[in-house]
Design a protein around this motif. Structure first.
Motif, mmCIF file in Angstrom:
data_model
loop_
_atom_site.group_PDB
_atom_site.id
_atom_site.type_symbol
_atom_site.label_atom_id
_atom_site.label_comp_id
_atom_site.label_asym_id
_atom_site.label_seq_id
_atom_site.Cartn_x
_atom_site.Cartn_y
_atom_site.Cartn_z
ATOM 1 N N ILE A 173 0.840 -1.196 0.000
ATOM 2 C CA ILE A 173 0.000 0.000 0.000
ATOM 3 C C ILE A 173 0.873 1.243 0.000
ATOM 4 C CG2 ILE A 173 -2.031 -1.055 1.062
ATOM 5 C CD1 ILE A 173 -1.122 0.248 3.731
ATOM 6 N N ARG A 174 0.430 2.269 -0.722
ATOM 7 C CA ARG A 174 1.077 3.584 -0.748
ATOM 8 C C ARG A 174 0.031 4.627 -0.379
ATOM 9 N NH1 ARG A 174 5.228 0.476 -1.625
ATOM 10 N NH2 ARG A 174 6.134 0.330 -3.708
ATOM 11 N N GLY A 175 0.416 5.559 0.467
ATOM 12 C CA GLY A 175 -0.503 6.628 0.850
ATOM 13 C C GLY A 175 -0.393 7.794 -0.115
ATOM 14 N N LEU A 176 -1.430 8.025 -0.899
ATOM 15 C CA LEU A 176 -1.429 9.057 -1.933
ATOM 16 C C LEU A 176 -1.892 10.392 -1.341
ATOM 17 C CD1 LEU A 176 -1.225 9.860 -4.942
ATOM 18 C CD2 LEU A 176 -3.622 9.145 -5.180
ATOM 19 N N ILE A 177 -1.053 11.421 -1.499
ATOM 20 C CA ILE A 177 -1.401 12.772 -1.051
ATOM 21 C C ILE A 177 -1.374 13.683 -2.268
ATOM 22 C CG2 ILE A 177 -0.841 14.665 0.515
ATOM 23 C CD1 ILE A 177 0.725 12.621 2.222
ATOM 24 N N GLU A 178 -2.535 14.169 -2.673
ATOM 25 C CA GLU A 178 -2.657 15.014 -3.861
ATOM 26 C C GLU A 178 -2.457 16.462 -3.427
ATOM 27 O OE1 GLU A 178 -5.749 11.943 -6.071
ATOM 28 O OE2 GLU A 178 -6.489 13.400 -4.594
ATOM 29 N N VAL A 179 -1.234 16.949 -3.610
ATOM 30 C CA VAL A 179 -0.811 18.182 -2.940
ATOM 31 C C VAL A 179 -1.340 19.456 -3.592
ATOM 32 C CG1 VAL A 179 1.255 17.098 -2.004
ATOM 33 C CG2 VAL A 179 1.383 18.240 -4.221
ATOM 34 N N SER A 180 -1.678 19.411 -4.885
ATOM 35 C CA SER A 180 -2.150 20.621 -5.563
ATOM 36 C C SER A 180 -2.808 20.251 -6.889
ATOM 37 C CB SER A 180 -0.980 21.575 -5.840
ATOM 38 O OG SER A 180 -1.391 22.666 -6.662
ATOM 39 N N ASN A 181 -3.899 20.942 -7.214
ATOM 40 C CA ASN A 181 -4.505 20.739 -8.539
ATOM 41 C C ASN A 181 -4.296 21.945 -9.453
ATOM 42 O OD1 ASN A 181 -6.360 22.613 -7.601
ATOM 43 N ND2 ASN A 181 -8.168 21.373 -8.055
ATOM 44 N N PHE A 182 -3.382 22.848 -9.064
ATOM 45 C CA PHE A 182 -2.929 23.883 -9.994
ATOM 46 C C PHE A 182 -1.946 23.240 -10.975
ATOM 47 C CE2 PHE A 182 -4.357 26.511 -6.519
ATOM 48 C CZ PHE A 182 -4.810 27.670 -7.124
ATOM 49 N N CYS A 183 -2.007 23.615 -12.237
ATOM 50 C CA CYS A 183 -1.075 23.070 -13.225
ATOM 51 C C CYS A 183 -0.829 24.096 -14.326
ATOM 52 C CB CYS A 183 -1.604 21.766 -13.839
ATOM 53 S SG CYS A 183 -0.345 20.872 -14.799
ATOM 54 N N ARG A 184 0.441 24.256 -14.673
ATOM 55 C CA ARG A 184 0.806 25.194 -15.734
ATOM 56 C C ARG A 184 0.568 24.614 -17.117
ATOM 57 N NH1 ARG A 184 7.420 24.838 -15.049
ATOM 58 N NH2 ARG A 184 7.617 22.654 -15.687
ATOM 59 N N LEU A 191 3.559 11.877 -3.049
ATOM 60 C CA LEU A 191 3.132 13.275 -3.221
ATOM 61 C C LEU A 191 2.912 13.528 -4.706
ATOM 62 C CD1 LEU A 191 4.238 13.292 -0.338
ATOM 63 C CD2 LEU A 191 5.281 15.509 -0.813
ATOM 64 N N GLN A 192 1.647 13.698 -5.061
ATOM 65 C CA GLN A 192 1.267 13.870 -6.459
ATOM 66 C C GLN A 192 0.612 15.223 -6.641
ATOM 67 O OE1 GLN A 192 -2.230 11.719 -8.309
ATOM 68 N NE2 GLN A 192 -0.570 10.678 -9.377
ATOM 69 N N GLY A 193 0.881 15.855 -7.778
ATOM 70 C CA GLY A 193 0.232 17.127 -8.048
ATOM 71 C C GLY A 193 0.450 17.578 -9.472
ATOM 72 N N GLY A 194 -0.288 18.600 -9.866
ATOM 73 C CA GLY A 194 -0.038 19.239 -11.144
ATOM 74 C C GLY A 194 1.293 19.985 -11.084
ATOM 75 N N GLU A 195 1.752 20.465 -12.208
ATOM 76 C CA GLU A 195 2.994 21.245 -12.244
ATOM 77 C C GLU A 195 2.661 22.671 -11.798
ATOM 78 O OE1 GLU A 195 5.505 20.806 -15.638
ATOM 79 O OE2 GLU A 195 5.195 18.646 -15.765
ATOM 80 N N ASP A 196 2.546 22.808 -10.486
ATOM 81 C CA ASP A 196 2.117 24.047 -9.838
ATOM 82 C C ASP A 196 3.311 24.993 -9.705
ATOM 83 O OD1 ASP A 196 1.178 26.041 -8.184
ATOM 84 O OD2 ASP A 196 0.358 24.679 -6.666
ATOM 85 N N PRO A 197 3.279 26.179 -10.328
ATOM 86 C CA PRO A 197 4.410 27.121 -10.203
ATOM 87 C C PRO A 197 4.730 27.501 -8.759
ATOM 88 C CG PRO A 197 2.952 27.789 -11.986
ATOM 89 C CD PRO A 197 2.250 26.678 -11.259
ATOM 90 N N TYR A 198 3.735 27.431 -7.871
ATOM 91 C CA TYR A 198 3.992 27.746 -6.462
ATOM 92 C C TYR A 198 4.947 26.737 -5.832
ATOM 93 C CZ TYR A 198 3.199 28.456 -1.474
ATOM 94 O OH TYR A 198 3.383 28.680 -0.127
ATOM 95 N N LEU A 199 4.906 25.501 -6.312
ATOM 96 C CA LEU A 199 5.767 24.452 -5.757
ATOM 97 C C LEU A 199 7.151 24.565 -6.394
ATOM 98 C CD1 LEU A 199 3.258 21.462 -5.616
ATOM 99 C CD2 LEU A 199 4.128 22.815 -3.706
ATOM 100 N N ALA A 216 9.331 5.525 2.847
ATOM 101 C CA ALA A 216 9.738 5.868 1.483
ATOM 102 C C ALA A 216 8.944 7.079 1.015
ATOM 103 C CB ALA A 216 9.519 4.701 0.547
ATOM 104 N N ILE A 217 9.604 7.954 0.268
ATOM 105 C CA ILE A 217 8.958 9.153 -0.270
ATOM 106 C C ILE A 217 8.976 9.069 -1.790
ATOM 107 C CG2 ILE A 217 9.000 11.670 -0.413
ATOM 108 C CD1 ILE A 217 10.564 11.661 2.241
ATOM 109 N N THR A 218 7.789 9.089 -2.361
ATOM 110 C CA THR A 218 7.628 9.057 -3.810
ATOM 111 C C THR A 218 7.080 10.401 -4.270
ATOM 112 O OG1 THR A 218 7.151 6.678 -3.772
ATOM 113 C CG2 THR A 218 6.500 7.890 -5.746
ATOM 114 N N LEU A 219 7.658 10.949 -5.331
ATOM 115 C CA LEU A 219 7.167 12.194 -5.914
ATOM 116 C C LEU A 219 6.550 11.923 -7.277
ATOM 117 C CD1 LEU A 219 10.147 14.606 -5.112
ATOM 118 C CD2 LEU A 219 8.084 14.186 -3.748
ATOM 119 N N SER A 220 5.488 12.644 -7.577
ATOM 120 C CA SER A 220 4.875 12.607 -8.903
ATOM 121 C C SER A 220 4.428 14.033 -9.216
ATOM 122 C CB SER A 220 3.688 11.633 -8.934
ATOM 123 O OG SER A 220 3.122 11.566 -10.227
ATOM 124 N N LEU A 221 5.413 14.844 -9.586
ATOM 125 C CA LEU A 221 5.206 16.287 -9.738
ATOM 126 C C LEU A 221 5.577 16.780 -11.128
ATOM 127 C CD1 LEU A 221 6.602 17.403 -6.247
ATOM 128 C CD2 LEU A 221 4.200 17.077 -6.900
#
Length: 352
Positions: free
Chosen positions: A60-71, A113-121, A141-146
């Protein structure tokens, strides 16, 4: 399927498992000569391969959708820049850390940590966030999907403590890539990112949408050959699902049959891969998660995001995010896995 076709199909799948690769024409044969009976046999073979490697435990992986802003303005994606109907949000550092803390309490040892390509990040903010999570949860473990970043950014995130990076290539055919993305995005840059991530030392995940608009058998053959050669540690595969506020709103979704066929082929091709039964698969059909596991999947990613924000991360219509798709739904998830003689593995589930 004739007896001769059935024999050829079985011989090719046996060879795929033995040699972990086939020629393009062989993949084309498998994709065009599979019926329900052949798929059932293929799924059983893929499931046996997964069980031989991982047992009857599902990571199992805990999915955290950090932002739905996307460039970006990808034509298939509900959080695309041009979608003015979407209620935008981004999670604060404190909320993300609180989500990790709750996930850790529940037993998660991987955070995605998943999110759109948010310029704020910015690179600095992501680096600090990864460092904070690493300090708070040193055994996780830390997984990024940014999305697509510079080589320097990927290196900074890795040094800060990120272990894995998910970046689906979506399609390996340049013309098809242009059908799915605006001119500002290129397949060459996507592949540059994937190669750089592998060079740095991440466990890398890539994958495709099955049934995306304009996709052909030849495109799928190219995807199979690419993943065969790239050998990612993780393979994300799910059906294309339309979103009503995108240019592809009226396009049909990908099929369950073709998604399960490709999932099983990827398992035979790459036995140690970490392959999720995706949320898109669970959205396409109520027992999609279970069907994915029976086809060789060995990962599920329950949603750890704050419940009041989940609906806003609207990549496609009707995205499943509650019940057994939610982090707080581990009990129903365990029950559903037990019903097919599987259980949850609470370890990090690293690629070995």
């Amino acid at each position: 399927m004739t007896r001769n076709d059935a024999q050829n199909f079985q011989e090719l799948t046996d060879r795929l498992y033995r040699e972990q690769g086939l020629a393009p024409e062989d993949y084309r044969y498998l994709l065009t000569h599979c019926d329900e009976e052949a798929l059932a046999c293929l799924q059983a073979k893929a499931q046996a391969v997964a069980q031989a490697r991982f047992g009857r435990r599902i990571f199992i992986r805990g999915l955290i959708e950090v932002s739905n802003f996307c460039r970006n303005d990808c034509y298939y994606c509900g959080i695309r820049r041009s979608n003015r109907q979407l209620c935008r949000y981004r999670l604060s550092r404190d909320v993300i850390l609180a989500s990790c803390s709750e996930g850790y309490r529940l037993g998660f040892r991987t955070f995605v940590l998943q999110g759109g390509e948010d310029p704020y990040l910015t690179d600095e903010r992501v680096e600090q966030l990864v460092s904070d999570i690493r300090c708070a949860f040193p055994d996780a473990a830390i997984t990024l999907s940014l999305g697509e970043k510079s080589n320097e950014a990927y290196e900074r995130f890795f040094r800060a403590g990120a272990n894995r990076y998910l970046l689906r290539h979506e399609t390996h055919n340049p013309d098809h890539y242009r059908q799915l993305h605006p001119a500002a995005l290129s397949l060459d840059n996507r592949l540059r990112c994937l190669n750089e991530l592998k060079r740095i030392g991440y466990q890398v995940g890539t994958g495709i949408m099955v049934g995306s608009p304009g996709q052909t058998i030849d495109h799928l053959v190219e995807d199979l050959v690419f993943i065969q050669e790239f050998r990612p540690q993780m393979i994300g595969i799910g059906p294309f699902l339309p979103h009503h506020d995108t240019p592809f709103a009226q396009q049909p979704p990908g099929t369950l049959f073709q998604t399960l066929l490709l999932l099983s082929l990827f398992r035979l091709m790459h036995p140690p891969a970490l392959i999720p039964a995706t949320t898109a698969l669970a959205t396409l059909t109520p027992d999609g998660r279970e069907q994915g596991i029976r086809s060789g999947a060995n990962v599920v990613m329950p949603n750890l995001s704050p419940p009041d924000q989940r609906a806003k991360y609207s990549l496609y219509d009707h995205k499943a995010s509650m019940g057994a798709e939610a982090a707080e739904g581990l009990s129903p998830l365990e029950h559903r896995l037990n019903a097919i003689n599987y259980g949850i593995d609470y370890g990090r589930g690293d690629f070995l």
